[in-house]
Scaffold this motif. Structure first.
Motif, mmCIF file in Angstrom:
data_model
loop_
_atom_site.group_PDB
_atom_site.id
_atom_site.type_symbol
_atom_site.label_atom_id
_atom_site.label_comp_id
_atom_site.label_asym_id
_atom_site.label_seq_id
_atom_site.Cartn_x
_atom_site.Cartn_y
_atom_site.Cartn_z
ATOM 1 N N GLU A 288 0.923 -1.419 -0.174
ATOM 2 C CA GLU A 288 -0.310 -0.564 0.017
ATOM 3 C C GLU A 288 0.844 0.422 -0.228
ATOM 4 O O GLU A 288 0.136 2.620 -0.318
ATOM 5 C CB GLU A 288 -0.949 0.011 1.466
ATOM 6 C CG GLU A 288 -2.325 -1.280 1.555
ATOM 7 C CD GLU A 288 -3.289 -0.516 0.268
ATOM 8 O OE1 GLU A 288 -3.636 0.544 -0.171
ATOM 9 O OE2 GLU A 288 -3.169 -1.199 -1.268
ATOM 10 N N LYS A 369 -6.339 -4.124 -6.303
ATOM 11 C CA LYS A 369 -7.176 -3.938 -4.195
ATOM 12 C C LYS A 369 -8.688 -3.622 -5.158
ATOM 13 O O LYS A 369 -9.423 -3.567 -6.218
ATOM 14 C CB LYS A 369 -7.011 -3.017 -4.648
ATOM 15 C CG LYS A 369 -5.710 -2.242 -3.604
ATOM 16 C CD LYS A 369 -5.133 -1.442 -3.835
ATOM 17 C CE LYS A 369 -6.309 -0.327 -2.614
ATOM 18 N NZ LYS A 369 -5.655 1.191 -2.194
ATOM 19 N N LYS A 374 -6.795 -7.245 -0.620
ATOM 20 C CA LYS A 374 -5.272 -6.887 -1.213
ATOM 21 C C LYS A 374 -5.553 -8.159 -1.290
ATOM 22 O O LYS A 374 -4.453 -8.566 -0.433
ATOM 23 C CB LYS A 374 -4.923 -6.323 -1.004
ATOM 24 C CG LYS A 374 -2.901 -6.011 -1.632
ATOM 25 C CD LYS A 374 -3.357 -4.412 -1.784
ATOM 26 C CE LYS A 374 -2.158 -4.549 -2.463
ATOM 27 N NZ LYS A 374 -1.146 -3.216 -1.627
#
Length: 450
Positions: A288, A369, A374
């Motif tokens: 991320e 995603k 995720k």
């Protein structure tokens, strides 16, 4: 100027992590207050879940074409002089806006082609000034054994539509310190010229900071007391503020949409390593901290002030949104991955129109995603420090587990279904519309691009 055609100013920082700015939890805590950008964030919409590609070239390609780089062949930076960037066959955002009546200009880092036919003035910009590739090239001349005859001297360039781009001087460590100030000077000049005209304008200003080496302008050298990274942060804040002040001074505030964002997550190399705040990882990974970067939008009267959102937006969405906003249609002969997010940005919809996206690094599908989830097909939390492709993919709920530490693929196996559908649909579209080969001059089937 039509009401549906606002001026558009898009400022893109280089290697700015999610956690660097004050309005994202950094600023003074990182040794570099960012008061001007923080004030700008209070005037509009701050996105917590704005997503980009893995590094400079693929993100800029996605912005300019609205297509994931796996489709366009703009997968990575390559050595100077080799075919790189986006094919001339791709249709760019400035081309669409120019055809819709916009004056267009770019001042900054291009990184999408460094030979005739691929420079910004060939791709829809009326004028441009900046660097065709990237900033680490300023380190060439101080390298051990550097041979100018082999590696060349990196150049700053400029060009106008219909004319050949030309070199204006070496891009060395001295030029690195001065370039963002020059980009702002030229941007302000363009704002003055275009703002007094009858046509709307699109200004793209991809600045150099915070890309390594972090060498601040002399006016900012030592100002933070925390080194070059922090000094460059303070300079970046000042430069963005200069452009915002010029927009206001010229009376263009209400008629101009201003977007500020970064091209990718923070640098991973020391001593220039940055931070993604609560997120794990840096650019060149599928964490991320690579995908999420700062993004702020201001358009008084159309985008509400003092608003934040964790709704998902992707950089390709700017292609679709800005084209629609400018009165331009989207290409219908190729897949466009971007989604028009204007209803979300302007508050007509509380929800983003995007649920997910695939994330490739080069030619490998690294992750997907979808909503709060995720899925990683490769595991590389640090650059060059991973397990490679996983036999059993990892799954994380990134709202509950923002640092992606606890695999829950077994207990939340239902999530495989929507993610698998997303991947299957995307791969099916690549079969119907084959990807462009990196470096090719035309679409699949032409110039050996089969």
């Amino acid at each position: 100027m039509a009401e549906t055609q606002p001026n558009i100013v898009l400022i893109m920082a280089d290697n700015l992590g999610w956690g660097e700015l004050g309005c994202y939890g950094g600023g003074a805590l990182r040794g570099a207050p960012t008061p001007r950008i923080d004030a700008f964030a209070r005037e509009g919409l701050l996105l917590h879940n704005f997503n980009v590609e893995s590094d400079c070239v693929p993100t800029r390609s996605a912005l300019m074409t609205g297509r994931h780089p796996i489709r366009t062949g703009a997968l990575q930076s390559v050595a100077p002089g080799l075919p790189q960037g986006i094919s001339p066959w791709e249709i760019t955002l400035p081309q669409l806006l120019k055809d819709a009546g916009y004056a267009t200009a770019m001042f900054g880092k291009w990184h999408l082609g460094d030979r005739p036919g691929r420079f910004p003035n060939d791709r829809g910009f009326d004028e441009w000034y900046g660097i065709p590739r990237t900033t680490d090239e300023v380190l060439y001349q101080s390298g051990i054994g550097y041979d100018e005859d082999v590696a060349g001297i990196p150049q700053i360039m400029e060009g106008k539509a219909g004319e050949a781009a030309r070199e204006t001087g070496a891009y060395d460590e001295t030029a690195r310190r001065m370039i963002d100030a020059e980009l702002v000077r030229r941007s302000k000049d363009f704002l003055q010229r275009a703002g007094s005209g009858t046509s709307p304008f699109f200004l793209f200003m991809p600045i150099v900071n915070l890309h390594y080496p972090t060498l601040p302008h002399p006016d900012f050298e030592g100002r933070s007391g925390y080194g070059g990274n922090a000094d460059c942060m303070m300079e970046m804040d000042h430069r963005v503020g200069e452009v915002l002040e010029e927009i206001d001074r010229l009376g263009l505030r209400e008629s101009t949409l201003v977007v500020f964002c970064s091209d990718n997550g923070p640098e991973f190399r020391n001593p220039w390593r940055g931070t993604a705040g609560p997120w794990r990882g840096t650019y060149h990974t599928a964490m991320e901290g690579s995908l999420r970067v700062p993004c702020i939008l201001r358009w008084p009267g159309r985008i509400a002030a003092e608003k934040t959102s964790n709704e998902m937006v992707h950089v390709t969405d700017f292609f679709a949104t800005l084209a629609k906003l400018g009165g331009a249609g989207l290409p219908d002969d190729r897949p466009v991955d971007g989604i028009d997010q204007l209803p979300f940005f302007t508050g007509q919809s509380e929800k983003s129109l995007r649920e997910g996206f695939p994330f490739y690094i080069k030619e490998d599908l690294r992750a997907v995603k979808w909503r709060d989830w995720k899925m990683h097909y490769y595991w590389e939390p640090e650059v060059n420090g991973g397990k490679g492709k996983l036999e059993s993919p990892y799954l994380f709920n990134i709202t509950i587990d923002p640092k992606e530490e606890h695999d829950i693929a077994t207990v939340q196996a239902w999530v495989w279904t929507p993610i698998s559908r997303l991947v299957a649909d995307f791969k099916e579209s690549m079969e119907r519309y084959p990807n462009t080969r990196p470096g090719a001059d035309g679409p699949p089937g032409l110039n050996g691009n089969d």
